[in-house]
Design a protein around this motif. Structure first.
Motif, PDB file in Angstrom:
ATOM      1  N   LEU B  66      60.911  50.299  96.525  1.00 33.82           N
ATOM      2  CA  LEU B  66      59.943  49.209  96.474  1.00 33.82           C
ATOM      3  C   LEU B  66      60.665  47.859  96.440  1.00 33.82           C
ATOM      4  CD1 LEU B  66      56.834  48.946  96.306  1.00 33.82           C
ATOM      5  CD2 LEU B  66      57.089  48.695  93.846  1.00 33.82           C
ATOM      6  N   ILE B  67      61.757  47.813  95.677  1.00 36.00           N
ATOM      7  CA  ILE B  67      62.534  46.577  95.605  1.00 36.00           C
ATOM      8  C   ILE B  67      63.253  46.317  96.927  1.00 36.00           C
ATOM      9  CG2 ILE B  67      64.531  45.497  94.484  1.00 36.00           C
ATOM     10  CD1 ILE B  67      63.522  46.860  91.888  1.00 36.00           C
ATOM     11  N   PHE B  69      62.369  47.307  99.882  1.00 35.22           N
ATOM     12  CA  PHE B  69      61.399  47.024 100.950  1.00 35.22           C
ATOM     13  C   PHE B  69      60.843  45.609 100.862  1.00 35.22           C
ATOM     14  CE2 PHE B  69      59.913  51.684 101.766  1.00 35.22           C
ATOM     15  CZ  PHE B  69      61.159  51.949 102.283  1.00 35.22           C
ATOM     16  N   SER B  70      60.988  44.970  99.710  1.00 34.02           N
ATOM     17  CA  SER B  70      60.396  43.651  99.522  1.00 34.02           C
ATOM     18  C   SER B  70      60.956  42.655 100.536  1.00 34.02           C
ATOM     19  CB  SER B  70      60.691  43.154  98.108  1.00 34.02           C
ATOM     20  OG  SER B  70      60.478  41.773  98.045  1.00 34.02           O
ATOM     21  N   PRO B  71      60.083  41.873 101.182  1.00 35.63           N
ATOM     22  CA  PRO B  71      60.562  40.874 102.147  1.00 35.63           C
ATOM     23  C   PRO B  71      61.499  39.848 101.509  1.00 35.63           C
ATOM     24  CG  PRO B  71      58.173  41.108 102.248  1.00 35.63           C
ATOM     25  CD  PRO B  71      58.631  41.892 101.061  1.00 35.63           C
ATOM     26  N   ASN B  72      61.515  39.776 100.164  1.00 38.57           N
ATOM     27  CA  ASN B  72      62.417  38.839  99.490  1.00 38.57           C
ATOM     28  C   ASN B  72      63.866  39.329  99.476  1.00 38.57           C
ATOM     29  OD1 ASN B  72      60.015  37.615  98.924  1.00 38.57           O
ATOM     30  ND2 ASN B  72      59.912  38.389  96.818  1.00 38.57           N
ATOM     31  N   THR B  86      55.576  44.626 106.478  1.00 38.37           N
ATOM     32  CA  THR B  86      56.394  45.144 105.386  1.00 38.37           C
ATOM     33  C   THR B  86      56.517  46.657 105.512  1.00 38.37           C
ATOM     34  OG1 THR B  86      54.424  45.340 104.026  1.00 38.37           O
ATOM     35  CG2 THR B  86      55.747  43.359 103.730  1.00 38.37           C
ATOM     36  N   ALA B  88      56.819  48.647 102.837  1.00 35.30           N
ATOM     37  CA  ALA B  88      55.961  49.217 101.806  1.00 35.30           C
ATOM     38  C   ALA B  88      54.547  49.288 102.379  1.00 35.30           C
ATOM     39  CB  ALA B  88      55.971  48.337 100.565  1.00 35.30           C
ATOM     40  N   PHE B  89      53.790  50.263 101.953  1.00 31.49           N
ATOM     41  CA  PHE B  89      52.406  50.461 102.394  1.00 31.49           C
ATOM     42  C   PHE B  89      52.323  50.823 103.879  1.00 31.49           C
ATOM     43  CE2 PHE B  89      52.469  46.466  99.734  1.00 31.49           C
ATOM     44  CZ  PHE B  89      52.497  47.137  98.533  1.00 31.49           C
ATOM     45  N   MET B 168      54.630  55.388  94.514  1.00 28.88           N
ATOM     46  CA  MET B 168      55.223  54.093  94.203  1.00 28.88           C
ATOM     47  C   MET B 168      55.219  53.138  95.393  1.00 28.88           C
ATOM     48  SD  MET B 168      56.637  54.212  90.943  1.00 28.88           S
ATOM     49  CE  MET B 168      58.028  53.110  90.914  1.00 28.88           C
ATOM     50  N   GLY B 171      50.753  52.649  98.376  1.00 30.14           N
ATOM     51  CA  GLY B 171      49.568  51.801  98.305  1.00 30.14           C
ATOM     52  C   GLY B 171      48.283  52.533  98.650  1.00 30.14           C
TER      53      GLY B 171
END
Lengths: 238, 226
Positions: B66-67, B69-72, B86, B88-89, B168, B171
């Motif tokens: 999850l971390i 995959f974050s766009p950040n 993204t 994620a999801f 996790m 979504g």
């Protein structure tokens, strides 16, 4: 023989002490409950043991023999169910907190109703409306604002409100309808959803034993001091 | 019986398992071959890394994914700029999660099978001027066939049962990331036991049949060898 005695000892559960209150508390309220428990311990000298978990699982576990003295749920349905089953003490059920929903949009400078109307987001995180009261309230809010159709394909659903928070916090979802209690302290990025847009998120508690310490804790939850602490953490009180 | 969402959850689960298994066989075969043949001193480090998903709780894997995959973050940001969405999801994100999660279930049977191939048969082929690639395809792969069957079935079956990681990073989007195990969890949590039973029974049967295939093929092989 000695080994057998040791085994018996290891597997026997210790009798719950009379000065200890075991509380099953909804995960979303856990951090607040910790502070309430500390305050209660200081006032009375009793010891509080908190078991955090989902309200659905707690209700199922209590129905199947989990011994706890007080059940602080995330909804009304499960405490009511336990009361109807005769597992909770009649007349002890009350609303200890009301959850507030908030729109959290970290990348926006100004968040308000218009954000939900005009903005496009990659993903809007909500709690699963089938499993979590906050999720139900989120869907009701979107429908009340007549934007549910617009958002439907962009919704991602967390299993509970903590996961919904996590989706936004990690940046995977652009925005989310989360609990106010989770994001207190960064008011510039949130819009507090007006209460009339969804049915109230009532969190109820019931007493499950008539132990002195449990009765005291149950009463403490309604005291002025406790109500103040609960409000400090982003909940309304009845 | 099955709601439309349940049926799409089952289809999605099978699709995820099939794609992940295919990718794992493609990526896993060279890695397993290397692990079986390499004399490198620090090979054990790679072996331990491959085995990690066996012992790590899926929440740990899901949390890190999850971390990542974050766009950040750089990985999520890179994928975002390539695909425009993204990880994620998305189904793609689940495939990545499954490949990592089921890695040891594919690598280990393959590695065992490759280790059992004697060096003599490969050297004999070499003296007949078979190229390394030729030796690999005409000797190693046919000899390792039972390993491939085990790897494919175990990888497939393990992905069918994936839950924690998907919970996790998925979504819970019907038709996109709501796999059967998640749909079952949702049914159980909202007290829809009949629907939960149908889906759960389906998975139970499918997994059992798959494992029967593995053990039956192993048995046949033993009989053939004796």
């Amino acid at each position: 023989m000695r080994a057998f005695a040791l085994l018996l000892f290891l597997f026997s559960t210790l009798p719950a002490s009379a000065v200890e209150v075991r509380v099953a508390v909804a995960s979303n309220f856990f951090t607040t409950a910790e502070i309430l428990a500390q305050e209660f311990e200081m006032l009375t000298g009793y010891e509080v043991v908190l078991l955090a978990g989902s309200t659905g699982k707690h209700a199922a576990q209590i129905s199947n023999g989990l011994r706890v003295d007080v059940f602080m749920a995330a909804d009304v349905a499960r405490p009511l169910l336990l009361e109807e089953k005769g597992l909770a003490i009649k007349g002890s059920r009350f609303t200890y907190a009301k959850g507030r929903l908030a729109l959290w949009w970290p990348s926006e400078t100004k968040v308000n109703e218009e954000s939900l109307r005009n903005k496009a987001a990659g993903h809007l995180a909500i709690a699963n409306p089938k499993l979590a009261p906050y999720g139900m309230a989120a869907v009701q809010t979107l429908k009340a604002l007549d934007v549910y159709k617009h958002w439907r394909t962009y919704l991602v659903r967390g299993e509970n409100i903590a996961q919904t928070y996590q989706f936004v916090h990690t940046g995977n979802a652009d925005a989310g309808l989360v609990a106010l209690s989770q994001i207190k302290g960064r008011p510039e990025k949130i819009w507090l959803i007006p209460e009339e847009l969804h049915s109230p998120i009532k969190q109820q508690a019931v007493l499950l034993s008539s132990k002195q310490a449990a009765i005291k804790f149950h009463a403490f939850l309604r005291s002025e001091k406790a109500l103040e602490l609960i409000r400090d953490h982003g909940y309304d009180t009845p | 019986m099955f709601s439309p969402d349940d049926i799409s959850a089952l289809q999605l689960t099978l699709k995820l398992a099939a794609i992940s298994t295919g990718l794992l066989l493609l990526l896993g075969t060279p890695l397993a071959w290397w692990l079986a043949r390499s004399q490198w001193r620090f090979k054990f480090l790679i072996e331990a890394l491959v085995a990690l998903p066996l012992v790590l709780p899926p929440t740990v894997l899901g949390f890190y994914l999850l971390i990542a995959f974050s766009p950040n973050n750089w990985f999520g940001g890179l994928m975002m700029s390539v695909t425009g969405e993204t990880l994620a999801f998305s189904f793609m994100g689940l495939v990545i999660g499954s490949v990592i999660y089921s890695l040891p279930f594919v690598i280990q049977p393959l590695q065992n099978a490759f280790t059992m191939i004697s060096s003599q048969s490969l050297e004999a082929a070499a003296t007949l001027r078979a190229s390394p690639l030729d030796r690999f395809f005409s000797i190693a792969i046919p000899l390792a066939r039972p390993g491939f069957i085990s790897a494919a079935v175990l990888g497939f079956a393990h992905t069918l049962g994936e839950f924690g990681v998907v919970l996790m990073i998925g979504g819970n989007i019907p038709g996109e990331t709501q796999v059967a195990s998640i749909a079952i969890y949702e049914h159980v949590e909202s007290l829809e036991y009949t629907q939960a039973h149908w889906l759960a029974g389906c998975l139970l049967l499918l997994s059992f049949v798959l494992l029967i295939l593995v053990y039956a093929s192993n048995r046949q092989l033993r009989i053939m060898r004796t």
